[in-house]
Design a protein around this motif. Structure first.
Motif, PDB file in Angstrom:
ATOM      1  N   UNK A 111     -28.681   8.868 -20.128  1.00  0.00           N
ATOM      2  CA  UNK A 111     -27.725   9.707 -20.943  1.00  0.00           C
ATOM      3  C   UNK A 111     -26.336   8.819 -21.054  1.00  0.00           C
ATOM      4  N   UNK A 112     -25.647   9.330 -21.991  1.00  0.00           N
ATOM      5  CA  UNK A 112     -24.415   9.001 -22.247  1.00  0.00           C
ATOM      6  C   UNK A 112     -23.439   9.592 -21.569  1.00  0.00           C
ATOM      7  N   UNK A 164     -20.143  10.217 -21.881  1.00  0.00           N
ATOM      8  CA  UNK A 164     -19.270  11.220 -22.777  1.00  0.00           C
ATOM      9  C   UNK A 164     -20.018  12.194 -22.966  1.00  0.00           C
ATOM     10  N   UNK A 185     -15.473  17.992 -29.322  1.00  0.00           N
ATOM     11  CA  UNK A 185     -14.885  16.584 -29.444  1.00  0.00           C
ATOM     12  C   UNK A 185     -15.895  15.568 -28.665  1.00  0.00           C
ATOM     13  N   UNK A 186     -15.975  15.796 -27.333  1.00  0.00           N
ATOM     14  CA  UNK A 186     -16.497  14.902 -26.534  1.00  0.00           C
ATOM     15  C   UNK A 186     -18.160  14.789 -26.989  1.00  0.00           C
ATOM     16  N   UNK A 191     -19.385  15.218 -29.777  1.00  0.00           N
ATOM     17  CA  UNK A 191     -19.599  14.708 -31.052  1.00  0.00           C
ATOM     18  C   UNK A 191     -19.331  13.117 -30.797  1.00  0.00           C
ATOM     19  N   UNK A 192     -18.184  12.916 -29.868  1.00  0.00           N
ATOM     20  CA  UNK A 192     -17.960  11.693 -29.633  1.00  0.00           C
ATOM     21  C   UNK A 192     -19.111  10.649 -29.010  1.00  0.00           C
ATOM     22  N   UNK A 206     -21.603  10.012 -31.783  1.00  0.00           N
ATOM     23  CA  UNK A 206     -21.225   8.990 -32.719  1.00  0.00           C
ATOM     24  C   UNK A 206     -21.343   7.556 -31.882  1.00  0.00           C
ATOM     25  N   UNK A 207     -21.080   7.571 -30.632  1.00  0.00           N
ATOM     26  CA  UNK A 207     -21.118   6.267 -30.168  1.00  0.00           C
ATOM     27  C   UNK A 207     -22.593   5.588 -29.625  1.00  0.00           C
ATOM     28  N   UNK A 240     -25.897   9.858 -35.929  1.00  0.00           N
ATOM     29  CA  UNK A 240     -24.977  10.137 -36.814  1.00  0.00           C
ATOM     30  C   UNK A 240     -25.450  11.561 -37.637  1.00  0.00           C
ATOM     31  N   UNK A 293     -24.978  14.354 -35.220  1.00  0.00           N
ATOM     32  CA  UNK A 293     -23.374  14.735 -35.157  1.00  0.00           C
ATOM     33  C   UNK A 293     -23.051  15.506 -36.364  1.00  0.00           C
ATOM     34  N   UNK A 294     -23.491  14.751 -37.778  1.00  0.00           N
ATOM     35  CA  UNK A 294     -23.292  15.726 -39.003  1.00  0.00           C
ATOM     36  C   UNK A 294     -23.800  17.191 -39.014  1.00  0.00           C
ATOM     37  N   UNK A 301     -21.564  19.304 -36.692  1.00  0.00           N
ATOM     38  CA  UNK A 301     -20.224  19.642 -37.203  1.00  0.00           C
ATOM     39  C   UNK A 301     -20.142  20.573 -38.399  1.00  0.00           C
ATOM     40  N   UNK A 302     -21.058  20.421 -39.062  1.00  0.00           N
ATOM     41  CA  UNK A 302     -21.416  21.440 -40.232  1.00  0.00           C
ATOM     42  C   UNK A 302     -21.778  23.037 -39.676  1.00  0.00           C
ATOM     43  N   UNK A 339     -20.565  23.799 -36.961  1.00  0.00           N
ATOM     44  CA  UNK A 339     -19.448  24.628 -36.347  1.00  0.00           C
ATOM     45  C   UNK A 339     -18.309  25.046 -37.517  1.00  0.00           C
ATOM     46  N   UNK A 395     -14.209  18.179 -40.992  1.00  0.00           N
ATOM     47  CA  UNK A 395     -15.106  17.936 -39.690  1.00  0.00           C
ATOM     48  C   UNK A 395     -15.865  16.733 -40.072  1.00  0.00           C
ATOM     49  N   UNK A 396     -16.129  16.518 -41.254  1.00  0.00           N
ATOM     50  CA  UNK A 396     -17.054  15.456 -41.592  1.00  0.00           C
ATOM     51  C   UNK A 396     -15.880  13.957 -41.443  1.00  0.00           C
ATOM     52  N   UNK A 454     -13.610  14.016 -39.295  1.00  0.00           N
ATOM     53  CA  UNK A 454     -13.481  13.665 -37.696  1.00  0.00           C
ATOM     54  C   UNK A 454     -14.398  12.690 -37.317  1.00  0.00           C
ATOM     55  N   UNK A 455     -15.870  12.905 -37.943  1.00  0.00           N
ATOM     56  CA  UNK A 455     -16.856  12.036 -37.649  1.00  0.00           C
ATOM     57  C   UNK A 455     -16.639  10.553 -37.757  1.00  0.00           C
ATOM     58  N   UNK A 505     -14.158   9.169 -35.323  1.00  0.00           N
ATOM     59  CA  UNK A 505     -14.808   8.782 -34.135  1.00  0.00           C
ATOM     60  C   UNK A 505     -15.468   7.491 -34.346  1.00  0.00           C
ATOM     61  N   UNK A 511     -15.002   3.980 -32.301  1.00  0.00           N
ATOM     62  CA  UNK A 511     -15.575   3.184 -31.232  1.00  0.00           C
ATOM     63  C   UNK A 511     -15.866   1.725 -31.965  1.00  0.00           C
ATOM     64  N   UNK A 539     -19.208   4.063 -20.413  1.00  0.00           N
ATOM     65  CA  UNK A 539     -20.530   4.658 -20.563  1.00  0.00           C
ATOM     66  C   UNK A 539     -21.469   4.133 -19.287  1.00  0.00           C
ATOM     67  N   UNK A 540     -22.071   5.290 -18.801  1.00  0.00           N
ATOM     68  CA  UNK A 540     -22.871   4.989 -17.707  1.00  0.00           C
ATOM     69  C   UNK A 540     -23.909   3.806 -17.763  1.00  0.00           C
TER      70      UNK A 540
END
Lengths: 502, 571
Positions: free
Chosen positions: A330-331, A333, A406-407, A409-410, A413-414, A418, A421-422, A425-426, A428, B179-180, B182-183, B186, B190, B561-562
């Motif tokens: 798992x990530x 974040x 934030x975390x 979606x962070x 993304x990381x 994607x 994530x999109x 956010x939509x 939300x 919000x897009x 924001x992505x 991010x 990274x 990251x772990x």
């Protein structure tokens, strides 16, 4: 039993003692002194928190996890984080209840005793390292909550909600227990660390794989039921609507957080080797949850029901944090996002329910969307706080709710998710619509029942101030809280937890 | 020495808002006075910035930088960093000026819930200023989002009959875009970490790494274009560009007059500012390759023509002005994506002009509305007979808006069209082709404005209700005086404005038009890149740059990251 066992069980023991104490004292209290029960419960929560602090101080910085009670429970920063979270949620819920129970004319000591007992159950769930203890904790919490949901004896909705919740809850507990028994059969142990080791081989052995998948599916069903993810969410809107409003708030934060603590423990430790199997399942559940809950919330006219769907939608976002990561790992974040989410959710959602609770007086039920009309002219402070809570739930910076999202979606993304994530956010943005419906009612509609001021009790004021300040403070200066969550995230290093156990 | 002038300008309105909370809401006069004092104070406090900025206008990079990277939330790398260049300087001055004028204009227009109104308005003012000052992407995003809330309430509480619909539409549209973004932010965050090992939202750090995404084999043009689009939608909705403009007429028509002034004058500029500040320097290659820029230019031209045509057929004055904004902002985006220093200067100047002229147009409409409570054009006629001063001011502002020489609009539009015309190649077509498409917009602007003027002001008073209208009060004249002065100043002597814009636009054009060899290895890119956008990233004073340095090299407190470093996360 050794000395550490008693120490680790200290917060739980204190809660149980206070719960029993309340039951005894309640007999002796005259009718107009029932508020003393609330005071006792509040003191109990404070004592329990002191107990948690005692463990924390004893552990120091060097030993991040301590096993106790024959390794059935483990107290690590993760458990301690959740202990504090449960206690904070309970303390605020107690503050909310004082005036409310008087208005409902159901001011009995059992209410607070059951609350404390359910917190004891939650603590077993969060610190349980043995599926039996986790299950017992779950049942203790669940049964206490069933009774609390039906606490308004004279209210039909409350009775109906309690019955529905009881039947569905018992059913899901059965499925969950079935899954756990299969896991025990597969691995020969109830200890999560041993389960993890055994699962590494068994889960991918063709001979055991079908059983392993059934075990996973049934366990996951039980877990997802407790956090109310679609398609296992049916109980939530009804239970939320029918329960006493203060209990709805309590359920939406503390009970939910406990469900999450259990889910994270089981999925990230015991069933971690099967990550490649449960991630696709969670992707489906998460998308279904975000979609279903957000759409269902749009048409609600009852505020409690609306917030029930909103809280289901938030589970969808939180599940995304679990999905983020590689096939095997798992990530960090993402998990951090879930923990922060639960923290901020405790304050903002309880705050919202506190405002709704304060609307209940005399003949007004207060949970209809129309009851919020013109709230600004009747109680400007409550209205502005409600606006803060709503915007925070929608994830508008710089309010606390933003940090959870934030975390999450962070992490998505990381790790390259994607599309998810999109989608997140939509949805939300979608969520903002129904939160704004509440804001619209408060600020832009006229009150139907005149301009009379809303009476707000002192305890309720304290609850509102606490939740409001926390929502703003975490939102603007989150650094301290992010560090606390980093500290709590001992669970990310499962290896170290497993080491302590042996 | 750190200079706190930006923070002072930023928080003056907020201090006013907090102070207002303690005034009893029955005391409307006191509330109005305090709000106006703080609004005027906010403007006056920003005035010392003018001479101070004038001295350093030719220095490269951001001026008056305060705050160090990552000082706000060290664990994620967000900082409270403010700074301005010529572009943001002009927009900040516009914001403080229009903020004061709008608050002054609300004196009699707002009668119910006065206290709340001014509180939200002052909060909005701080939010807008923050957007133009932030040099940290995270800080920018917070201001960008937070500012939506007061605007939503201003429309929703003090708006017209369809206020709820308009307020929610405004909020949802802009939030969906952001919000897009924001992505996208991010992702850049990274990406920066993967190249440098540092987690930061600092703008100056991201300026160095973001353009590399395009030529990075791990991501490539497709990802870069998607990223560009994630920012583009946020800004295009805000501008608003065709076809994302549908929230604008609703919001404008329903908003109270002062809300419309701020909405048109400042809020829309955030979109164009976003293009200039982020889209251009982050993704120069996306603009130079592929068809993205072509479509943006096409959308700009459509906005110019379509906005003007729709304006022509409006029956409601406010809606007419709202659609004219779409047309005018089309010119601004045209100038930006011409990517020449001249086009960029013209675009920024035109943004200022639009703030002045359209702000004034909304005030003009608001004055009639306050007297007659209708904005239907057919209700009026022959107003110049009863309100001569008003008619004169209106005429000047109409002429300024349509771009008559000697007034501000002409200078901006002419520079944009000139800057576009002179570009040899814009997305595969010579610049004059785009200019040719855009020019009819100027003619149409004259048409809809003069026709409106004719219908409302000329002739005899046909409607008996209009016979008793009183002319402007001194307070109302006072709201127009600064705008008239600015209109004539920019129209007659725009040189100082161009001098202020010269340095930032040339730097920006240099960054955007820098030739990047298409086939470079990432190793080369890593060594070559930091030098290239130096113009954008350089910090003026040695003191500040040495402070920024350790921040950039400081190891981040972010938990790894772990999966990559399980041992390190344990504490």
């Amino acid at each position: 039993m050794v000395w550490t066992d008693y120490l680790l069980a200290l917060p739980i023991t204190l809660l149980v003692l206070f719960a029993l104490g309340i039951l005894l004292i309640d007999f002796m209290l005259p009718r107009d002194m029932k508020w003393a029960n609330a005071v006792t419960a509040f003191i109990g929560v404070c004592f329990s928190a002191a107990g948690v602090y005692k463990i924390q101080a004893w552990m120091g910085k060097d030993s991040p996890a301590v096993g106790g009670m024959l390794n059935t429970m483990v107290v690590d920063p993760f458990s301690i984080y959740f202990f504090y979270l449960f206690l904070a949620g309970t303390a605020i819920a107690i503050l909310m209840s004082v005036r409310y129970l008087e208005t409902e004319n159901e001011n009995h000591g059992e209410y607070y005793a059951l609350m404390l007992l359910s917190v004891a159950g939650m603590m077993c769930m969060a610190s349980g390292f043995d599926i039996v203890l986790i299950f017992i904790g779950l049942e203790l919490m669940a049964i206490s909550t069933y009774v609390l949901v039906g606490f308004l004896r004279r209210d039909k909705r409350s009775n109906e909600a309690a019955l529905k919740y009881l039947l569905l809850g018992a059913f899901s507990s059965g499925i969950f227990a079935y899954g756990l028994s299969l896991i025990y059969g597969l691995t020969g142990s109830t200890n999560l660390a041993v389960i993890r080791q055994q699962m590494m081989h068994r889960a991918f052995d063709p001979q055991y794989r079908p059983v392993a998948i059934i075990a996973l599916a049934t366990t996951l069903t039980g877990l997802l039921f407790k956090v109310a993810a679609i398609p296992f969410h049916q109980w939530a809107p009804d239970a939320y609507e029918g329960a006493p409003t203060s209990i709805t708030g309590f359920m939406s934060v503390a009970v939910k957080a406990a469900g999450w603590a259990m889910l994270l423990r089981i999925l990230l430790i015991g069933l971690a080797p099967m990550r490649s199997v449960w991630v696709p399942m969670l992707v489906f559940v998460s998308i279904a949850t975000m979609t279903g809950a957000n759409f269902a919330a749009l048409t609600q006219t009852n505020t409690k029901r609306l917030l029930a769907y909103s809280s289901i939608a938030h589970v969808g976002y939180m599940l995304l944090g679990l999905i983020a990561g590689t096939v095997t790992e798992p990530n960090a974040d993402g998990i951090k996002g879930i923990l922060i989410y639960l923290l901020v959710y405790t304050f903002m959602n309880l705050g919202a329910f506190a405002v709704i609770t304060s609307l209940r007086h005399r003949n007004v039920a207060g949970d209809d969307l129309d009851d919020l009309n013109g709230l600004y002219s009747r109680a400007p402070v409550e209205a502005v706080l409600m606006l803060v809570f709503m915007l925070s739930l929608a994830g508008i910076p710089p309010l606390a709710g933003f940090w959870g999202k934030y975390f999450i979606f962070l992490s998505l993304i990381s790790t390259g998710h994607y599309v998810l994530a999109a989608l997140g956010v939509l949805y939300s943005v979608f969520g903002l619509y129904y939160y704004l419906k509440i804001a619209n009612a408060m600020f832009m509609r006229e009150a139907e029942k005149g301009e009379e001021k809303l009476p707000v009790s002192l305890a309720m004021r304290a609850a509102l101030a606490l939740t409001g300040l926390a929502t703003l403070y975490i939102g603007i200066l989150p650094n301290r809280f992010i560090e606390i969550v980093n500290w709590a995230l001992g669970i990310a290093q499962q290896a170290s937890v497993a080491k302590v156990i042996h | 020495m750190q200079n706190h002038i930006l923070s002072i300008i930023l928080f003056t309105p907020l201090v006013g808002a907090i102070l207002l909370l303690f005034v009893p809401k029955e005391n409307k006069e006191a509330i109005r006075w305090i709000a106006n004092i703080f609004a005027l104070g906010g403007f006056l406090i920003s005035l010392p910035l003018v001479p101070a900025f004038w001295v350093v206008r030719a220095e490269p990079g951001f001026k008056f930088v305060e705050g160090v990277a990552n000082n706000w939330i060290p664990s994620i790398g967000a900082g409270y960093v403010l700074g301005i260049d010529g572009i943001s300087f002009l927009l900040i001055m516009l914001t403080t000026l229009l903020g004061w004028i709008s608050i002054l204009s609300s004196w009699t227009a707002i009668e119910n819930r006065v206290k709340e109104y001014y509180v939200w308005f002052l909060v909005l003012q701080t939010g807008m200023l923050g957007v133009f000052m932030a040099l940290d992407f995270f800080l920018f995003f917070v201001f960008w989002e937070a500012m939506l809330v007061p605007m939503y309430l201003l429309i929703g509480i003090w708006g017209g009959p369809r206020k709820l619909y308009a307020a929610i539409k405004f909020f949802l549209y802009t939030l969906a875009g952001s919000v897009l973004m924001l992505l996208g932010i991010l992702f850049l965050y990274f990406h920066h970490h993967s190249l440098t090992g540092v987690y930061t939202f600092g703008l100056q750090a991201l300026y160095e790494t973001a353009p590399k995404i395009y030529s990075d084999p791990a991501y490539g043009p497709t990802i870069a274009t998607l990223l560009f689009l994630s920012f583009f939608f946020a800004f295009a909705i805000k501008v608003p560009m065709f076809p994302f403009h549908t929230w604008l007429p609703d919001a404008h028509v329903e908003a109270p007059t002062a809300g419309s002034v701020i909405l048109a004058g400042v809020l829309l500029k955030m979109g164009t500012y976003g293009f200039i500040r982020f889209s251009l320097p982050f993704f120069p290659d996306v603009l130079h390759h592929g068809s993205t820029r072509f479509w943006i230019m096409v959308l700009s031209v459509i906005a110019i023509i379509y906005g003007a045509l729709v304006s022509l057929m409006q029956k409601d004055m406010k809606k007419l002005v709202a659609y004219s904004s779409v047309s005018h902002l089309g010119f601004c985006t045209l100038g930006i994506f011409a990517l020449s220093p001249l086009g960029l200067s013209g675009s920024v100047l035109q943004q200022i002009n639009h703030g002045i002229s359209t702000g004034a147009l909304f005030l003009i409409v608001g004055i009639l509305y306050e007297r007659r409570h209708t904005r239907e054009i057919s209700e009026y006629g022959g107003i110049s007979n009863v309100m001569p001063v008003y008619a004169t001011i209106t005429m000047i502002m109409f002429l300024s808006s349509m771009g008559l020489p000697l007034l501000n609009g002409f200078v901006g539009e002419f520079t944009i069209l000139g800057g576009t015309f002179l570009q040899k190649d814009i997305a595969g077509h010579p610049g004059w082709v785009w200019t040719a498409w855009a020019v009819p917009g100027v003619v149409l602007a004259a048409a809809y404005l003069l026709w409106l003027y004719q219908r409302v002001f000329f002739g005899t008073v046909t409607n008996p209700k209009n016979e008793k209208l009183h002319d402007l009060t001194p307070r109302e004249v006072a709201t127009f005086v600064p705008l008239l002065i600015m209109a004539f100043w920019i129209g007659l002597y725009p040189k100082p404005f161009f001098q202020i814009l010269d340095q930032p636009t040339r730097d920006l054009a240099a960054v955007v038009n820098r030739e990047t060899p298409k086939s470079e290895s990432t190793a080369e890119a890593a060594t070559e890149m930091p030098a290239a956008p130096a113009a954008m990233t350089a910090v003026p004073s040695a003191g500040v740059s040495s402070k920024n340095l350790p921040a950039a090299t400081r190891p981040s407190a972010h938990t790894p990251a772990a999966s990559t470093a399980p041992a390190k996360g344990k504490n």
